[in-house]
Enzyme design. Structure first.
Site, PDB file in Angstrom:
ATOM      1  N   LYS A 183      17.764  38.199  13.762  1.00 36.95           N
ATOM      2  CA  LYS A 183      18.557  37.499  14.781  1.00 36.95           C
ATOM      3  C   LYS A 183      19.830  38.298  15.019  1.00 36.95           C
ATOM      4  O   LYS A 183      20.814  38.185  14.287  1.00 36.95           O
ATOM      5  CB  LYS A 183      18.889  36.089  14.289  1.00 36.95           C
ATOM      6  CG  LYS A 183      19.079  35.045  15.393  1.00 36.95           C
ATOM      7  CD  LYS A 183      20.255  35.303  16.307  1.00 36.95           C
ATOM      8  CE  LYS A 183      21.563  34.825  15.745  1.00 36.95           C
ATOM      9  NZ  LYS A 183      22.712  35.218  16.598  1.00 36.95           N
ATOM     10  N   GLU A 258      26.887  38.184   3.078  1.00 34.06           N
ATOM     11  CA  GLU A 258      27.827  39.322   3.115  1.00 34.06           C
ATOM     12  C   GLU A 258      28.937  38.934   4.068  1.00 34.06           C
ATOM     13  O   GLU A 258      28.720  38.872   5.283  1.00 34.06           O
ATOM     14  CB  GLU A 258      27.127  40.584   3.633  1.00 34.06           C
ATOM     15  CG  GLU A 258      26.068  41.146   2.717  1.00 34.06           C
ATOM     16  CD  GLU A 258      26.634  41.762   1.465  1.00 34.06           C
ATOM     17  OE1 GLU A 258      27.866  41.907   1.341  1.00 34.06           O
ATOM     18  OE2 GLU A 258      25.830  42.099   0.585  1.00 34.06           O
ATOM     19  N   CYS A 292      34.046  45.192   7.697  1.00 31.78           N
ATOM     20  CA  CYS A 292      34.298  44.147   6.695  1.00 31.78           C
ATOM     21  C   CYS A 292      35.090  44.671   5.513  1.00 31.78           C
ATOM     22  O   CYS A 292      35.894  43.959   4.940  1.00 31.78           O
ATOM     23  CB  CYS A 292      32.979  43.561   6.221  1.00 31.78           C
ATOM     24  SG  CYS A 292      31.845  44.806   5.593  1.00 31.78           S
ATOM     25  N   GLU A 392      41.896  37.821   7.190  1.00 29.69           N
ATOM     26  CA  GLU A 392      41.169  38.961   7.765  1.00 29.69           C
ATOM     27  C   GLU A 392      41.460  39.028   9.270  1.00 29.69           C
ATOM     28  O   GLU A 392      41.239  38.053   9.985  1.00 29.69           O
ATOM     29  CB  GLU A 392      39.662  38.788   7.543  1.00 29.69           C
ATOM     30  CG  GLU A 392      38.865  39.954   8.092  1.00 29.69           C
ATOM     31  CD  GLU A 392      37.354  39.766   7.929  1.00 29.69           C
ATOM     32  OE1 GLU A 392      36.837  38.694   8.268  1.00 29.69           O
ATOM     33  OE2 GLU A 392      36.700  40.722   7.478  1.00 29.69           O
TER      34      GLU A 392
HETATM   35  P1  NAD Z   1      29.964  35.402  12.856  1.00 19.47           P
HETATM   36  O1  NAD Z   1      29.938  34.654  11.577  1.00 19.47           O
HETATM   37  O2  NAD Z   1      30.678  34.802  14.005  1.00 19.47           O
HETATM   38  O3  NAD Z   1      28.470  35.681  13.379  1.00 19.47           O
HETATM   39  C1  NAD Z   1      27.532  36.378  12.614  1.00 19.47           C
HETATM   40  C2  NAD Z   1      26.141  35.938  13.027  1.00 19.47           C
HETATM   41  O4  NAD Z   1      25.969  34.564  12.717  1.00 19.47           O
HETATM   42  C3  NAD Z   1      25.832  36.074  14.508  1.00 19.47           C
HETATM   43  O5  NAD Z   1      24.504  36.523  14.657  1.00 19.47           O
HETATM   44  C4  NAD Z   1      25.976  34.643  15.014  1.00 19.47           C
HETATM   45  O6  NAD Z   1      25.193  34.359  16.156  1.00 19.47           O
HETATM   46  C5  NAD Z   1      25.474  33.856  13.833  1.00 19.47           C
HETATM   47  N1  NAD Z   1      25.973  32.471  13.777  1.00 19.47           N
HETATM   48  C6  NAD Z   1      27.130  31.966  14.297  1.00 19.47           C
HETATM   49  N2  NAD Z   1      27.224  30.651  14.018  1.00 19.47           N
HETATM   50  C7  NAD Z   1      26.110  30.321  13.301  1.00 19.47           C
HETATM   51  C8  NAD Z   1      25.637  29.116  12.716  1.00 19.47           C
HETATM   52  N3  NAD Z   1      26.322  27.980  12.796  1.00 19.47           N
HETATM   53  N4  NAD Z   1      24.473  29.158  12.050  1.00 19.47           N
HETATM   54  C9  NAD Z   1      23.769  30.294  11.915  1.00 19.47           C
HETATM   55  N5  NAD Z   1      24.154  31.469  12.465  1.00 19.47           N
HETATM   56  C10 NAD Z   1      25.324  31.486  13.151  1.00 19.47           C
HETATM   57  O7  NAD Z   1      30.546  36.832  12.500  1.00 19.47           O
HETATM   58  P2  NAD Z   1      30.857  38.048  13.498  1.00 19.47           P
HETATM   59  O8  NAD Z   1      32.067  37.721  14.302  1.00 19.47           O
HETATM   60  O9  NAD Z   1      29.607  38.424  14.224  1.00 19.47           O
HETATM   61  O10 NAD Z   1      31.180  39.228  12.483  1.00 19.47           O
HETATM   62  C11 NAD Z   1      32.458  39.446  11.961  1.00 19.47           C
HETATM   63  C12 NAD Z   1      32.525  38.984  10.524  1.00 19.47           C
HETATM   64  O11 NAD Z   1      31.474  39.572   9.781  1.00 19.47           O
HETATM   65  C13 NAD Z   1      33.792  39.406   9.829  1.00 19.47           C
HETATM   66  O12 NAD Z   1      34.300  38.335   9.057  1.00 19.47           O
HETATM   67  C14 NAD Z   1      33.351  40.533   8.920  1.00 19.47           C
HETATM   68  O13 NAD Z   1      34.156  40.729   7.801  1.00 19.47           O
HETATM   69  C15 NAD Z   1      31.976  40.100   8.556  1.00 19.47           C
HETATM   70  N6  NAD Z   1      31.160  41.230   8.108  1.00 19.47           N
HETATM   71  C16 NAD Z   1      30.828  41.323   6.791  1.00 19.47           C
HETATM   72  C17 NAD Z   1      30.089  42.409   6.329  1.00 19.47           C
HETATM   73  C18 NAD Z   1      29.704  42.531   4.876  1.00 19.47           C
HETATM   74  O14 NAD Z   1      28.780  43.264   4.583  1.00 19.47           O
HETATM   75  N7  NAD Z   1      30.347  41.870   3.932  1.00 19.47           N
HETATM   76  C19 NAD Z   1      29.685  43.391   7.220  1.00 19.47           C
HETATM   77  C20 NAD Z   1      30.035  43.266   8.553  1.00 19.47           C
HETATM   78  C21 NAD Z   1      30.771  42.174   8.985  1.00 19.47           C
END
Ligand code: NAD
Length: 517
Positions: A183, A258, A292, A392
């Site tokens: 997804k 993650e 991240c 963050e």
């Molecule tokens: P996000 O949590 O907004 O979205 C991530 C994914 O989750 C998207 O595909 C989104 O459609 C989905 N999503 C959103 N709401 C959901 C729900 N209620 N149920 C299920 N899925 C849902 O994050 P983002 O803005 O896409 O990414 C940025 C964040 O990701 C930052 O906090 C960053 O630190 C983190 N990140 C972490 C890592 C790691 O490996 N630790 C790597 C990259 C990014």
């Protein structure tokens, strides 16, 4: 659809279910923009709904028994071939990502493509080496432990590395014999949707590897689905918590999370200064800080503070000159991913200035009049409880403080709910190793920072995550361990099924729990 023929003028806009491109049964669509100028790229990207998710899960369930029994060498070959195809079509995939993410090819797209291909290869290599364990029968029972695939699994991924995350999640899922549903983020749907020709050419049977685009509502359908056995999620902490809640309220599916970070870089007086500055700058400006495990908090010991700041600021100024149109090959840093990312990052900067949370020594402004470009920004002398120091930001904004003692800096470094990455810069090997062990984080760099490796676990402590990706940890996280035990003095006509579980005390006085006929 045979040949890979996608480009910005021929975008993939159908879901991938059962090795076919299919129209979504949901009438709602996603709209995506190009962050370099805010223009609409498409307003008709599929948003998978309940029926689409159910169809993909049914196809995966159907495929699972045969896929699980596919000889490991065949699975390996398919994943290897898929990796080659990702590499071969890397430029096209990167373009499909760039038009809605804004990341230049040279500094990001090529890296991400390589990350995906190499991670797939690493996991493919495990297919015929991923063994189990056995424990001898001194106690009368032979114990055999095998790691079995879970069934239908899903990867819910963020926008900042849409292809890299395919390797990190599909790689271990498929290598261990699971079926996998990807997804992608609603902000970066196209590279994922372009994968069908590559999935088919690699030889994956229908239902083994599927792609459903959508937003949080699609992610929620996956996380709460009763027939999906695992979700591997990368994204923000609030979403990660919701996913864990949905998993526990539905079928207790396995969850790997993650999540975000606010990673400290600790620079001691005795460091190699140029090395420390270079890592600290790259690890917060790279990918415009949308990483991240960025080095977003920098703590510099007082003896080297002035020299560090001078060099750090100079390098930030150089990086600012490298911000530009991501389609231009010489550009190193593109815009932020979209308007909400821009508002988020500039909101942190503006509030920090209004509330005098620190001294902004460079950056802080928008670049140009259209698009979501922002100057790499440094705040020094930040207040310890200010939001720029504790939250963050996920943009090219660093906060800096000075410190006197190791004890003081370790306390500040660890006084956070985040625990993804940390870095220590020193020429004293004893201190480097001591500090590395004291950081409350999943990963630490000594004289380096923000690195990931295929062989080694990647992930966070505390609220930065649950579980690990990369290395054998990722493969194990897509399996359940099963223990079979056999009683050496058993017999009779059948196998273990014919035994009853009883506990016995043998003549020698030993206590045994096991199967007897
Ligand atoms: P996000 O949590 O907004 O979205 C991530 C994914 O989750 C998207 O595909 C989104 O459609 C989905 N999503 C959103 N709401 C959901 C729900 N209620 N149920 C299920 N899925 C849902 O994050 P983002 O803005 O896409 O990414 C940025 C964040 O990701 C930052 O906090 C960053 O630190 C983190 N990140 C972490 C890592 C790691 O490996 N630790 C790597 C990259 C990014």
């Amino acid at each position: 659809m045979g040949e890979f023929a996608f480009s910005r003028s021929n975008l993939p806009k159908q879901l991938i279910i059962n090795n076919e491109y299919v129209e979504s049964r949901n009438s709602k669509k996603l709209t995506v923009h190009n962050p370099k100028d805010g223009s609409v790229v498409a307003d008709d990207v599929p948003l998978a709904g309940e029926q689409d998710v159910d169809e993909a899960v049914a196809a995966a369930e159907k495929a699972f028994p045969a896929w699980k029994k596919t000889p490991p060498a065949l699975r390996r070959n398919m994943i290897m071939k898929f990796a080659d195809l990702i590499e071969k079509h890397g430029k096209e995939l990167a373009e499909l990502t760039r038009i809605t993410l804004g990341a230049p090819y040279g500094s990001f797209g090529a890296f991400e493509n390589q990350l995906c291909a190499e991670t797939l290869r690493y996991n493919a290599g495990w297919c015929d080496k991923f063994g189990g364990e056995s424990y001898p029968q001194e106690d009368g029972f032979l114990k055999i432990v095998r790691y079995e695939p879970l069934g239908v699994t899903a990867g819910i991924i963020p926008w900042n590395a849409p292809i890299g995350n395919v390797g990190l999640k599909a790689g271990p899922a498929l290598a261990t014999g699971n079926c996998f549903i990807l997804k992608p983020s609603e902000k970066t749907p196209f590279a994922g949707l372009a994968l069908l020709p590559l999935i088919k050419e690699a030889g994956f049977p229908p239902g083994v590897f599927q792609v459903l685009t959508g937003d949080g509502s699609t992610g929620a359908l996956l996380a709460s689905h009763m027939r999906i056995r695992k979700v591997s999620f990368t994204g923000s902490i609030p979403t990660g918590k919701r996913i864990q809640e949905m998993a526990s309220k539905s079928n207790l599916k396995r969850v790997t999370l993650e999540l975000g970070g606010k990673s400290p870089a600790v620079v001691f007086d005795d460091c190699n200064l140029d090395n420390a500055v270079t890592w600290c700058v790259n690890a917060i400006t790279g990918h415009s800080g949308q990483v991240c495990f960025a080095a977003s908090r920098v703590y510099v010991q007082e003896g080297v503070y002035d020299k560090f700041i001078e060099k750090y600021k100079t390098m930030f100024a150089e990086r600012t000159k490298a911000v530009g149109d991501p389609d231009n090959e010489s550009t190193i840093l593109g815009p932020l991913a979209d308007d909400s990312q821009f508002d988020r990052v500039s909101g942190f900067i503006n509030r920090a200035n209004e509330q005098k949370s620190g001294t902004m020594i460079i950056g802080g402004s928008r670049i140009g009049e259209k698009g979501y470009y922002i100057q790499p920004t440094i705040f020094t002398d930040v207040a310890i409880d200010s939001e720029i120091h504790t939250q963050e930001i996920f943009g090219p904004v660093a906060v800096v403080r000075t410190f006197k003692t190791e004890e003081e800096v370790m306390k500040i470094s660890n006084d956070t709910e985040f625990g993804l990455m940390a870095g220590v810069f020193t020429q004293d090997i004893n201190r480097g190793l001591r500090v590395a062990s004291e950081f409350e984080s999943g990963m630490v760099g000594v004289n380096c920072m923000s690195m990931m490796f295929n062989q080694a676990p990647f992930g966070g402590n505390k609220q930065s995550g649950v579980g690990r990706e990369s290395g054998i940890a990722a493969l194990k996280a897509f399996t359940d361990a099963k223990c079979s035990s056999g009683f050496e003095r058993g017999g009779g006509a059948g196998g273990l099924d014919d035994y009853l579980m009883v506990s016995t005390r043998e003549a020698d006085g030993d206590f045994h729990l096991g199967f007897v006929t």
